[in-house]
Design a protein around this motif. Structure first.
Motif, PDB file in Angstrom:
ATOM      1  N   GLU A  61       8.488  -8.564   6.990  1.00 49.40           N
ATOM      2  CA  GLU A  61       8.626  -7.300   7.238  1.00 49.40           C
ATOM      3  C   GLU A  61      10.212  -6.766   7.419  1.00 49.40           C
ATOM      4  O   GLU A  61      10.699  -7.586   8.036  1.00 49.40           O
ATOM      5  N   GLY A  62      10.441  -5.336   7.393  1.00 51.42           N
ATOM      6  CA  GLY A  62      11.741  -4.701   7.875  1.00 51.42           C
ATOM      7  C   GLY A  62      11.279  -3.868   8.993  1.00 51.42           C
ATOM      8  O   GLY A  62      10.422  -3.796   9.595  1.00 51.42           O
ATOM      9  N   GLY A  63      12.294  -2.759   9.099  1.00 52.65           N
ATOM     10  CA  GLY A  63      12.160  -1.830  10.062  1.00 52.65           C
ATOM     11  C   GLY A  63      12.637  -2.010  11.268  1.00 52.65           C
ATOM     12  O   GLY A  63      12.336  -2.912  11.874  1.00 52.65           O
ATOM     13  N   VAL A  64      13.463  -0.948  12.011  1.00 54.10           N
ATOM     14  CA  VAL A  64      14.106  -1.369  13.250  1.00 54.10           C
ATOM     15  C   VAL A  64      13.004  -0.729  14.309  1.00 54.10           C
ATOM     16  O   VAL A  64      12.674  -1.713  15.357  1.00 54.10           O
ATOM     17  N   ALA A  65      12.593   0.305  14.171  1.00 51.91           N
ATOM     18  CA  ALA A  65      11.464   0.831  15.111  1.00 51.91           C
ATOM     19  C   ALA A  65      10.467   0.104  15.365  1.00 51.91           C
ATOM     20  O   ALA A  65       9.663  -0.222  16.322  1.00 51.91           O
ATOM     21  N   ALA A  66      10.128  -0.573  14.020  1.00 48.60           N
ATOM     22  CA  ALA A  66       8.547  -1.570  13.958  1.00 48.60           C
ATOM     23  C   ALA A  66       9.086  -2.967  14.711  1.00 48.60           C
ATOM     24  O   ALA A  66       8.282  -3.692  14.759  1.00 48.60           O
ATOM     25  N   PRO A 113       0.824  -1.110  -0.153  1.00 45.20           N
ATOM     26  CA  PRO A 113      -0.090  -0.214   0.195  1.00 45.20           C
ATOM     27  C   PRO A 113       0.983   1.143  -0.038  1.00 45.20           C
ATOM     28  O   PRO A 113       2.041   1.209  -0.056  1.00 45.20           O
ATOM     29  N   GLN A 114       0.177   2.431  -0.042  1.00 44.33           N
ATOM     30  CA  GLN A 114       1.174   3.670  -0.138  1.00 44.33           C
ATOM     31  C   GLN A 114       1.437   4.113   1.502  1.00 44.33           C
ATOM     32  O   GLN A 114       0.770   5.059   1.948  1.00 44.33           O
ATOM     33  N   ARG A 115       2.042   3.364   2.158  1.00 42.78           N
ATOM     34  CA  ARG A 115       2.550   3.562   3.434  1.00 42.78           C
ATOM     35  C   ARG A 115       3.888   3.431   3.817  1.00 42.78           C
ATOM     36  O   ARG A 115       4.573   2.765   3.040  1.00 42.78           O
ATOM     37  N   GLU A 116       4.303   4.033   4.788  1.00 43.99           N
ATOM     38  CA  GLU A 116       5.727   3.919   5.247  1.00 43.99           C
ATOM     39  C   GLU A 116       5.790   3.684   6.721  1.00 43.99           C
ATOM     40  O   GLU A 116       4.670   3.665   7.419  1.00 43.99           O
ATOM     41  N   GLY A 117       7.040   3.318   7.078  1.00 45.45           N
ATOM     42  CA  GLY A 117       7.412   2.824   8.619  1.00 45.45           C
ATOM     43  C   GLY A 117       7.195   1.464   8.825  1.00 45.45           C
ATOM     44  O   GLY A 117       7.419   0.976  10.036  1.00 45.45           O
TER      45      GLY A 117
END
Ligand code: ADP
Ligand code: MG
Length: 586
Positions: free
Chosen positions: A569-574, A448-452
């Motif tokens: 998924e990726g993302g450190v904060a997540a 989708p058009q999302r970030e984070g």
């Protein structure tokens, strides 16, 4: 592994941890825990050992940094094209639509600030195919044009990996004989060499902000105090990564040579010698900007404050003003203001950053002002995944870049396809591709058009998302519908809403053994990594809006995030990945 092998390995881990944690804590490698318990900090998650990266892929990612900044800027000069590409997405996705309506007003009324600051990060994975046997190739995951984080924590973890490698190589006993590190440093000819590559991202991202600030100060002379503003979330866990940029800016004064000596000459900071005093940073939220921020032609929502703004501001330029620290509590007529030179967005990229109408109004106060924005809203929209997909269609990136750069950029694209029914039906090859994805969903990702982080769809979830669209495509093509393997799938997204998503080929990086550290606990596992390269640019369109004039365009260091193999998924904060750094191999 034998018992003896196991115990040697665990001794080595213990010994490395004893070095890692004090080093990282001493450098401020910290985050606030998810509980937000008052006064508590934890170390950011990290990899105990650096990550092997082929030199060719590392160099290629750096080579791509400037062309990607050039591409973002070129698209931002063609806002009609940008609006057209995002049209259907904006209709299906309210968040994108709202950002577009802000840019539309800029198109109609003209930008007040001719300087555009870009602080991007292009993220890649090294693909070896689903069978793990293809020639490794660098493939872009996404291009972040807003709030590209971890520049400072990345510098620290890279410094640590470099330090521990040097210590092990200097005296094998000093770091408790780390066999793993020594092995990573061993060259083909049997000699040992420290091939870690610490990232200069903290220094270079702050240098780009300093450069923009001084450009603003020299072009907008006045006695009013000038400040950089960081737009942040009200509750921010990744505070050190932002604070270290703030303190680097404070020390960006000619009296403090450590800052200037760490910045290469092509950043061209030399001319600022007369201006270069300490640069203060204010941390503000979007809602704060609505309540207290004003520009000379204020947005009508804030009449009481605008009256004092009119007194404070001379001329028609839309300077962005905020009350001096602490003056928020005074009656509006008694407040004194300072002028914002550069707005650096570390929030504003996700719908949850706009919990109220006031936050949207705050964004408008910024966008319609004369402050330099990092990023301006056009750059923000260029980072949309729909734009990434549109650029991958034949001949499109070639419209925006000279041949050599276009060729280089295209060579980093993975397969990307539209999920707009009208666009799919216009091209039989894409119909085939979407049907293929539906039946082979493990080889694709729906985005989708999302970030984070945490937003993409994989596996059955992705298949369900495609289901209604695929049924309609099959009907259009007169195809008989058959359930594969008797699998019943219920559609979750309408064929109209799915237009706001894109379909992407799944990238399969080669897993390698790794030791990931969270809260002081080590997890030994097979892991894959994502490699990002920051780029910073400052462009000036005061002469000709259509023509890019770069005052600065440079790579600005890198980031590696490593995660357990098999995690989607990726993302450190997540909470999916840990911070890592490269050690080059031939
Ligand atoms: P976000 O804007 O949320 O960061 P990304 O496009 O970076 O979105 O996707 C999030 C994560 O999902 C990435 O960090 C990566 O780990 C994984 N991912 C995204 N696209 C792919 C892909 N095509 N193949 C494999 N993994 C992917
Ligand atoms: Mg990402």
């Amino acid at each position: 592994m034998s018992d003896q092998g196991n115990s040697t390995a665990s001794q080595e881990v213990e010994c490395l941890l004893k070095h890692a944690l004090p080093y990282l804590y001493s450098r401020g490698f910290a985050m606030i825990p998810p509980s937000f318990q008052k006064g508590h900090v934890i170390h950011a998650p990290f990899s105990l050992l650096p990550r092997k990266i082929p030199r060719a892929a590392y160099e290629r990612a750096y080579e791509l940094a400037n062309p990607y900044s050039q591409l973002v800027d070129a698209i931002a000069r063609e806002r009609t094209w940008l609006m057209e590409v995002l049209k259907e997405t904006g209709e299906a996705d309210e968040f994108t639509g709202r950002l577009m309506s802000i840019m539309q007003r800029n198109i109609e009324e003209g930008d007040d600030q001719p300087l555009f600051l870009g602080i991007h990060r292009s993220d890649y994975m090294i693909d070896v195919g689903s069978d793990g046997r293809s020639e490794p190739s660098l493939r872009q995951i996404e291009l972040n044009t807003i709030a590209s984080s971890f520049g400072c924590l990345s510098s620290i973890v890279g410094d640590y990996h470099s330090y521990i490698s040097d210590r092990v190589l200097l005296d094998n006993s000093a770091a408790g004989s780390s066999l793993s590190i020594a092995k990573l440093c061993q060259q083909k000819d049997g000699t040992f060499k420290n091939m870690t590559r610490p990232s200069p991202s903290c220094a270079l991202i702050s240098a780009s902000l300093a450069r923009a600030h001084w450009e603003y100060v020299s072009r907008n002379p006045s006695n009013r105090g000038k400040t950089v503003a960081f737009v942040v979330q009200a509750e921010e866990r990744n505070f050190q990564d932002q604070r270290q940029l703030e303190y680097a800016l404070w020390h960006a004064s000619w009296k403090d040579r450590t800052f200037f000596d760490s910045v290469p000459s092509h950043f061209d900071l030399q001319w600022t010698q007369d201006l270069a005093g300490k640069i203060p940073v204010r941390r503000v939220t979007l809602e704060y900007m609505h309540e207290f921020g004003i520009s000379a032609q204020p947005v009508a929502h804030n009449a009481e404050v605008s009256a004092s703004a009119a007194m404070a501001v001379a001329g028609s330029k839309k300077e962005l003003l905020i009350p001096k620290e602490g003056h928020e509590h005074l009656p509006p007529s008694e407040r004194q203001y300072e002028e914002v030179s550069v707005v650096y967005f570390r929030a504003g990229y996700t719908p949850s950053d706009y919990p109220s109408e006031a936050a949207w109004k705050g964004r408008e106060v910024i966008e319609f002002s004369n402050a330099i924005k990092a990023p301006p809203i056009s750059y923000h929209l260029v980072g949309k995944k729909k734009v990434q997909q549109a650029l991958a269609a034949p001949g499109v990136v070639e419209k925006f870049l000279p041949e050599t750069q276009a060729h280089l950029v295209r060579s980093s694209f993975a397969g990307l396809w539209t999920l707009s029914k009208a666009e799919i039906l216009a091209n039989p090859e894409i119909v085939e591709k979407v049907l293929h994805a539906y039946d082979n969903i493990g080889k694709y990702v729906v985005k989708p058009q999302r970030e984070g982080g945490g937003n993409n769809l994989y596996g059955l979830e992705a298949k369900r998302a495609l289901h209604n669209l695929v049924q309609e495509l099959k009907k259009e093509k007169g195809m008989v519908d058959e359930f594969q393997n008797g699998e019943d799938v219920t559609g979750t997204i309408s064929s109209t809403e799915i237009a706001a998503y894109i379909l992407m080929e799944r990238i399969f990086p080669d897993p390698e053994p790794a030791k990931l550290v969270r809260l002081g606990e080590v997890l030994s596992c097979d892991a894959i990594c994502e490699f990002g390269v920051y780029s910073v640019s400052l462009t000036d369109v005061s002469q000709d809006y259509k023509k890019t004039n770069f005052l600065l365009n440079s790579p600005a260091g890198h980031l590696i995030r490593t995660k357990v193999d098999g995690t989607d998924e990726g993302g450190v904060a997540a909470g999916f990945a840990v911070l890592d750094s490269p050690i080059l191999i031939e």
